[in-house]
Motif scaffolding. Structure first.
Motif, short mmCIF file in Angstrom:
data_model
loop_
_atom_site.label_atom_id
_atom_site.label_comp_id
_atom_site.label_asym_id
_atom_site.label_seq_id
_atom_site.Cartn_x
_atom_site.Cartn_y
_atom_site.Cartn_z
N TRP A 8 29.69 107.68 -63.21
CA TRP A 8 30.27 109.03 -63.08
C TRP A 8 30.74 109.53 -64.44
O TRP A 8 31.07 108.75 -65.33
N ASP A 48 35.62 95.96 -57.24
CA ASP A 48 35.22 97.01 -56.30
C ASP A 48 35.14 96.36 -54.92
O ASP A 48 35.59 95.23 -54.72
N TYR A 96 39.03 110.12 -51.44
CA TYR A 96 39.17 110.24 -49.99
C TYR A 96 40.57 109.86 -49.56
O TYR A 96 41.19 108.96 -50.10
N GLY A 113 37.83 99.95 -58.74
CA GLY A 113 36.81 100.87 -58.22
C GLY A 113 35.71 101.06 -59.25
O GLY A 113 35.28 102.17 -59.54
N ALA A 158 38.32 105.05 -62.99
CA ALA A 158 37.58 106.30 -63.20
C ALA A 158 37.07 106.80 -61.87
O ALA A 158 36.43 106.07 -61.11
C1 SAM Z 1 33.23 107.67 -57.42
S1 SAM Z 1 33.01 105.95 -57.56
C2 SAM Z 1 33.49 105.65 -59.25
C3 SAM Z 1 32.79 104.44 -59.81
C4 SAM Z 1 33.08 104.17 -61.30
N1 SAM Z 1 34.50 103.96 -61.53
C5 SAM Z 1 32.59 105.31 -62.16
O1 SAM Z 1 33.41 106.22 -62.46
O2 SAM Z 1 31.41 105.33 -62.52
C6 SAM Z 1 34.44 105.30 -56.66
C7 SAM Z 1 34.44 103.79 -56.52
O3 SAM Z 1 35.58 103.37 -55.75
C8 SAM Z 1 35.18 102.31 -54.90
N2 SAM Z 1 36.07 102.21 -53.74
C9 SAM Z 1 36.23 103.12 -52.75
N3 SAM Z 1 37.08 102.69 -51.82
C10 SAM Z 1 37.48 101.45 -52.23
C11 SAM Z 1 38.38 100.49 -51.68
N4 SAM Z 1 39.00 100.71 -50.52
N5 SAM Z 1 38.57 99.35 -52.35
C12 SAM Z 1 37.93 99.12 -53.53
N6 SAM Z 1 37.07 100.00 -54.11
C13 SAM Z 1 36.84 101.14 -53.46
C14 SAM Z 1 33.77 102.70 -54.49
O4 SAM Z 1 33.03 101.62 -53.98
C15 SAM Z 1 33.21 103.25 -55.79
O5 SAM Z 1 32.58 102.27 -56.57
#
Ligand code: SAM
Length: 218
Positions: free
Chosen positions: A36, A87, A137, A66, A132
């Motif tokens: 992202w 993650d 949600y 994440g 990041a």
């Molecule tokens: C929008 S992506 C961002 C990924 C990365 N940080 C980037 O910016 O390229 C959000 C990330 O949060 C992780 N995520 C969402 N809910 C989560 C949870 N309950 N526990 C751990 N990770 C979570 C998702 O799997 C995803 O990889």
């Protein structure tokens, strides 16, 4: 053992030191399967003057929360940080693939670990928490802040980068996230002029959090 990953496409990322990272992204998958823009902006901030051009990461204990592809954690590990890239468990194969693909650049260490917000713990505090684009949600906001808090001593710095979105409930999610964080943390906005001169944008914010004194005194 996880099944091998198929159908990836590579994003190349040139670091300030001239090294080229190759980050695998999945052609199909959930939001974490691509890099992202907020991750790119934060990666590039890690090698600004605020971090002595990247030199000040050596030996620091860092967690990428994440992490998705793991790009941010890998970036810090190239500069010598000891990074735990975290993650949901289903992202372990992608994070491991990206650590292995770039291991010849890594001068610190990088390991991938599951860290589900509000459900799992690393059972230690660290020097830096990097995150990041993790505010997206509603149900996750409380657990996310809980997990970030559990990683922080009074010395820990949290660098949180996100794209400020104006549609739907996104402004409300941002407001709620900040409200929860500010119960325990002080915040500093990193101005654009301290960020990378190219990888920055008016609508991508970097916030630096550190625990309030009242939350660390016993
Ligand atoms: C929008 S992506 C961002 C990924 C990365 N940080 C980037 O910016 O390229 C959000 C990330 O949060 C992780 N995520 C969402 N809910 C989560 C949870 N309950 N526990 C751990 N990770 C979570 C998702 O799997 C995803 O990889």
């Amino acid at each position: 053992m996880s099944a091998p990953i198929e159908n990836t496409f590579i994003r190349e990322l040139e670091m300030k030191n001239g090294q080229i990272l190759k980050i695998h992204q999945l052609e199909v998958g959930d939001v974490g399967c691509v890099v992202w823009d907020a991750a790119l902006v934060l990666c590039k901030y890690l090698e600004t003057a605020d971090f002595d051009g990247g030199n000040s990461w050596r030996g620091l204990d860092v967690v990428d929360v994440g992490a998705g592809t793991g790009v941010l954690g890998v970036y810090a590990a190239v500069y010598g940080a000891d990074v735990t890239v975290t993650d949901l468990p289903e992202f372990l194969p992608l994070m491991n693939l990206n650590i292995n693909t770039n291991k010849h650049h890594i001068t610190g260490t990088a390991v991938a670990q599951s860290l589900q917000w509000g459900e799992e713990s690393l059972e230690r505090t660290v020097d830096y928490v990097l995150m990041a684009d993790c505010i997206y949600y509603e149900k996750s906001l409380g657990p996310l802040v809980e997990t970030v808090c559990s990683l922080c001593s009074d010395k820990t710095v949290v660098l949180c980068c996100y794209e400020q979105r104006t549609t739907g409930n996104k402004p409300e999610l941002e407001r709620k996230f900040l409200e929860l964080m500010l119960e325990a943390f002080d915040v500093e906005d990193i101005p654009l002029e301290r960020q990378d001169s190219l990888f920055r944008s008016d609508d991508i914010l970097i916030k630096r959090f550190q625990k309030k004194k009242s939350h660390t005194e016993t």
